[in-house]
Design a protein around this motif. Structure first.
Motif, PDB file in Angstrom:
ATOM      1  N   LEU A 237       0.853  -1.192   0.000  1.00  0.00           N
ATOM      2  CA  LEU A 237       0.000   0.000   0.000  1.00  0.00           C
ATOM      3  C   LEU A 237       0.884   1.235   0.000  1.00  0.00           C
ATOM      4  N   LEU A 238       0.791   2.028  -1.063  1.00  0.00           N
ATOM      5  CA  LEU A 238       1.440   3.342  -1.094  1.00  0.00           C
ATOM      6  C   LEU A 238       0.493   4.314  -0.418  1.00  0.00           C
ATOM      7  N   THR A 239       0.853   4.758   0.774  1.00  0.00           N
ATOM      8  CA  THR A 239      -0.049   5.574   1.584  1.00  0.00           C
ATOM      9  C   THR A 239      -0.028   7.038   1.137  1.00  0.00           C
ATOM     10  N   GLY A 240      -0.990   7.797   1.679  1.00  0.00           N
ATOM     11  CA  GLY A 240      -1.084   9.215   1.375  1.00  0.00           C
ATOM     12  C   GLY A 240      -2.203   9.535   0.410  1.00  0.00           C
ATOM     13  N   PHE A 241      -2.882   8.510  -0.110  1.00  0.00           N
ATOM     14  CA  PHE A 241      -3.926   8.732  -1.106  1.00  0.00           C
ATOM     15  C   PHE A 241      -5.267   8.134  -0.683  1.00  0.00           C
ATOM     16  N   THR A 242      -5.378   7.717   0.566  1.00  0.00           N
ATOM     17  CA  THR A 242      -6.649   7.281   1.121  1.00  0.00           C
ATOM     18  C   THR A 242      -7.274   8.460   1.872  1.00  0.00           C
ATOM     19  N   ASP A 244      -7.565   8.968   4.840  1.00  0.00           N
ATOM     20  CA  ASP A 244      -6.778   9.296   6.031  1.00  0.00           C
ATOM     21  C   ASP A 244      -5.749  10.375   5.736  1.00  0.00           C
ATOM     22  N   ARG A 245      -5.294  10.430   4.481  1.00  0.00           N
ATOM     23  CA  ARG A 245      -4.269  11.370   4.025  1.00  0.00           C
ATOM     24  C   ARG A 245      -3.045  11.319   4.934  1.00  0.00           C
ATOM     25  N   ALA A 246      -2.649  12.456   5.497  1.00  0.00           N
ATOM     26  CA  ALA A 246      -1.426  12.491   6.298  1.00  0.00           C
ATOM     27  C   ALA A 246      -1.658  12.191   7.773  1.00  0.00           C
ATOM     28  N   ARG A 247      -2.908  11.987   8.177  1.00  0.00           N
ATOM     29  CA  ARG A 247      -3.198  11.822   9.605  1.00  0.00           C
ATOM     30  C   ARG A 247      -2.428  10.673  10.264  1.00  0.00           C
ATOM     31  N   SER A 251       1.183  10.827  14.618  1.00  0.00           N
ATOM     32  CA  SER A 251       1.707  10.233  15.846  1.00  0.00           C
ATOM     33  C   SER A 251       1.964   8.755  15.625  1.00  0.00           C
ATOM     34  N   LEU A 252       2.799   8.170  16.471  1.00  0.00           N
ATOM     35  CA  LEU A 252       3.085   6.748  16.379  1.00  0.00           C
ATOM     36  C   LEU A 252       1.813   5.931  16.573  1.00  0.00           C
ATOM     37  N   ASP A 253       0.993   6.296  17.559  1.00  0.00           N
ATOM     38  CA  ASP A 253      -0.220   5.533  17.840  1.00  0.00           C
ATOM     39  C   ASP A 253      -1.173   5.561  16.646  1.00  0.00           C
ATOM     40  N   ARG A 254      -1.334   6.728  16.026  1.00  0.00           N
ATOM     41  CA  ARG A 254      -2.229   6.818  14.873  1.00  0.00           C
ATOM     42  C   ARG A 254      -1.719   5.963  13.722  1.00  0.00           C
ATOM     43  N   PHE A 255      -0.408   5.967  13.546  1.00  0.00           N
ATOM     44  CA  PHE A 255       0.131   5.166  12.455  1.00  0.00           C
ATOM     45  C   PHE A 255      -0.055   3.679  12.723  1.00  0.00           C
ATOM     46  N   ASP A 284       5.959  15.975  10.395  1.00  0.00           N
ATOM     47  CA  ASP A 284       7.024  16.219  11.352  1.00  0.00           C
ATOM     48  C   ASP A 284       8.106  15.149  11.182  1.00  0.00           C
ATOM     49  N   GLN A 285       9.327  15.581  10.877  1.00  0.00           N
ATOM     50  CA  GLN A 285      10.408  14.624  10.617  1.00  0.00           C
ATOM     51  C   GLN A 285      10.682  13.745  11.826  1.00  0.00           C
ATOM     52  N   ALA A 286      10.617  14.310  13.019  1.00  0.00           N
ATOM     53  CA  ALA A 286      10.892  13.533  14.225  1.00  0.00           C
ATOM     54  C   ALA A 286       9.835  12.451  14.426  1.00  0.00           C
ATOM     55  N   VAL A 287       8.574  12.777  14.176  1.00  0.00           N
ATOM     56  CA  VAL A 287       7.508  11.782  14.298  1.00  0.00           C
ATOM     57  C   VAL A 287       7.676  10.706  13.227  1.00  0.00           C
TER      58      VAL A 287
END
Length: 301
Positions: A237-242, A244-247, A251-255, A284-287
């Motif tokens: 799955l190439l993400t970013g196009f559902t 959910d977008r960037a959500r 955060s780690l938990d959301r991912f 966020d690069q750190a996230v």
């Protein structure tokens, strides 16, 4: 089943001014693979820097050791199987057998007419892909190929010594329609989707999951027709196009929640975009790095 985590690094940076560092950092983070788009330009990035996919991947191969590399995705829009095969064999050699070719029928837009041709209809695009992929498969597995097609031909095209990976480098076939799924079932070592584009603007995450579940069922049917077990194909799955977008990258938990829902569907690999400030792929690069280093363990990877 464990879930691999990979990234896609868009070729928007000069190599000596940040480009090289991203690919090296992807390896340091322990990501499974790093891909890039094989386009001449792309959407909101059309008026800014954009470098070639295969030279970028070759450079990345030289400065990394373990990271798998690939395109997401290459298409017939401005490629020909004969010349592409030679470049892929060379890239597989330089990388020491770490290359995966993401490949699909392509779409409309700048790439579709950049060489001066008229835009192809969906039917012609499918017809061309139906010739392109089998010929490319043959070119990557045989020393010399002569084949006459309606759209693509080869005459004594030689590809010695062939790929490092045998019998050839893996294909990750992007497809959702019946003809493309049949090609994925026959030629793919992996299948790629971005979800259902019709749900991107107004759909819900739950609707997206159900749509992707339906795509996987159709892939299973295509594999059954080909006498193949769908479990033998990696599912990417190439993400970013559902919807959910960037959500998921907030955060780690959301991912982990997002990834877990797709892991349950049978996906073996999720690809997230490397953050690009002030773009559709801002994060966020750190996230992002926390997700890269900690999410796989939580997902059994």
């Amino acid at each position: 089943m464990s879930l691999r985590l990979s990234t896609v690094i868009l070729p928007v940076d000069r190599w000596q001014q940040g480009g090289r560092a991203k690919w090296q950092r992807a390896e340091e983070l322990g990501l499974h693979a790093a891909y890039t788009y094989d386009h001449l330009s792309w959407r909101t990035f059309r008026d800014g820097p954009w470098f070639g996919a295969l030279p970028t991947l070759t450079a990345a191969a030289v400065v990394t050791e373990r990271l798998r590399l690939g395109t997401l995705v290459t298409s017939p829009n401005f490629r020909h199987p004969v010349t592409l095969a030679k470049e892929l064999i060379s890239l597989d050699d330089v990388s020491g057998g770490r290359f995966t070719l993401g490949i699909g029928a392509g779409g409309s837009g700048f790439d579709a007419t950049a060489l001066g041709q008229e835009a192809w209809s969906p039917r012609e695009r499918a017809d061309r892909f139906g010739e392109f992929l089998p010929l490319l498969d043959q070119l990557l597995t045989e020393d010399a190929v002569t084949r006459q097609g309606t759209h693509y031909s080869a005459v004594e095209a030689r590809n010695i010594p062939g790929c490092v990976q045998r019998p050839r480098l893996p294909f990750a076939v992007a497809a959702t329609g019946p003809r493309g799924l049949r090609l994925a079932a026959r030629y793919g070592q992996a299948w790629v989707t971005t979800g259902d584009p019709s749900l991107y603007e107004q759909g819900t995450p739950a609707q997206s999951v159900e749509a992707v579940r339906g795509q996987i069922e159709k892939l299973g049917n295509a594999c059954a027709e080909a006498g193949r077990d769908v479990a033998g194909l990696d599912k990417i799955l190439l993400t970013g196009f559902t919807p959910d977008r960037a959500r998921p990258l907030e955060s780690l938990d959301r991912f982990v929640d997002f990834a877990g829902r797709h892991q349950d569907l049978g996906f073996t690999e999720l690809v997230v975009h490397w953050p690009i400030p002030d773009s559709d792929f801002a994060a966020d690069q750190a996230v992002f790095e926390k997700i890269a280093t900690e999410a796989p363990a939580q997902l059994g990877g």
